[in-house]
Design an enzyme around this catalytic site. Structure first.
Site, PDB file in Angstrom:
ATOM      1  CB  CYS A  31      -1.026  -0.263   1.512  1.00 10.67           C
ATOM      2  SG  CYS A  31      -1.909   1.447   1.555  1.00 10.67           S
ATOM      3  CB  CYS A  34      -0.005   1.812   3.798  1.00 10.23           C
ATOM      4  SG  CYS A  34      -1.620   1.390   3.645  1.00 10.23           S
TER       5      CYS A  34
END
Length: 319
Positions: A31, A34
């Protein structure tokens, strides 16, 4: 920052959130957002100097935890306080917005300082120095007057050490609210019982004198109620409740239900506090819906047994 799995979730998240807010960051290695959010959260954990705890959960590896929290996209952050999720946000939110989010929920520095004073007071009290404990609790309440836990502990200590006038003054702000919190109503009932013993002529009567009057008139509720006050002041809680239940069985509405209210207050005073960081029952589920790991032996508490027995008696008396 701590990496959390199903194995340490109960300790590092649920139990930890009983004493400090825990921010859970659900992420995954693939991600992109993230990777940008993670360092921001870690900087904020350092900047806030212990006002919250940051934990990270890899949603790919810990799908049971992600499912329990209903995670649909990442990054998602969830804030837990007292074992319960209270708020959250999704996406790589800018640092300024995260600070606003945290400031909305986290205790202020003066509140943390007051709580630290209160915890020190409890430690001092356990050592037997009630005077020093009173002084610490007074300082803690002055630093954070809105903290009901500190107010309750302080009033309870004042009453328990015979400082009745001071206790009444500290208790007054809590009694002025509508509705009055049950635990403060309980302290008020205890305080009134001690004031009865100290100021009412019947406060010096032997119990036998009350019993003689009651034997002559079983419906002498005023004498029964006065007797219960004296028993409360002397710490004979079961006998006090027995007398109050006798009134309830004969007239549930007497004196605007004062006997019922007093029994409820006594039960509140006698109910053992729940241990911090512990779940109430084995086999229960955590705030995230995760079944607790393992079962522990439940130790029977005689005081909890007493409270349960009199709750049943009160329920039967009111039906």
């Amino acid at each position: 920052m701590i990496d959390v799995t199903l194995q340490n979730f109960e300790t590092e998240v649920i139990a930890a959130s009983m004493t400090v807010p825990v921010l859970v960051d659900f992420w995954a290695p693939w991600c992109g957002p993230c990777k940008s959010l993670g360092p921001v959260l870690e900087r904020l954990e350092v900047a806030y100097e212990g006002r919250f705890k940051l934990v990270k959960i890899n949603s790919d590896d810990e799908q049971q935890l992600a499912g329990a929290f209903g995670i649909r996209s990442i990054p998602t952050c969830v804030l837990l306080i007292g074992g319960q999720p209270v708020d959250g946000f999704m996406g790589a939110v800018p640092e300024g917005q995260i600070r606003q989010f945290l400031d909305k929920h986290l205790p202020a520095e003066h509140e943390l300082a007051a709580q630290a004073e209160a915890e020190q007071a409890q430690a001092i009290l356990e050592s037997g120095d009630t005077q020093a404990a009173r002084e610490r609790l007074a300082e803690a309440l002055a630093a954070d007057p809105a903290n009901d836990d500190i107010r309750y502990d302080y009033v309870k200590l004042l009453i328990g050490t015979g400082q009745l006038a001071e206790a009444a003054g500290v208790l007054a702000p809590a009694l002025s609210r509508i509705p009055v919190g049950l635990r403060f109503e309980a302290l008020s009932q205890w305080l009134m019982a001690l004031e009865f013993e100290a100021t009412d002529p019947r406060g010096t009567w032997p119990i036998e004198r009350f019993d003689q009057l009651i034997a002559e008139n079983r419906r002498d509720f005023e004498t029964r109620f006065a007797k219960s006050r004296l028993l409360m002041a002397r710490g004979d809680w079961p006998a006090a409740m027995d007398e109050l239940l006798e009134i309830i069985l004969r007239d549930k509405k007497w004196a605007d239900e004062a006997p019922r209210k007093t029994v409820v207050a006594i039960l509140e005073l006698l109910t053992p506090p729940k241990p911090k960081g512990k779940t109430a029952e084995t086999g229960a589920k955590t705030a995230g819906g995760i079944e607790l790991m393992g079962k522990g032996a439940v130790e029977e508490d005689p005081q909890a047994t007493l409270v349960a027995a009199y709750r049943r008696k009160l329920s039967m008396g009111l039906n």
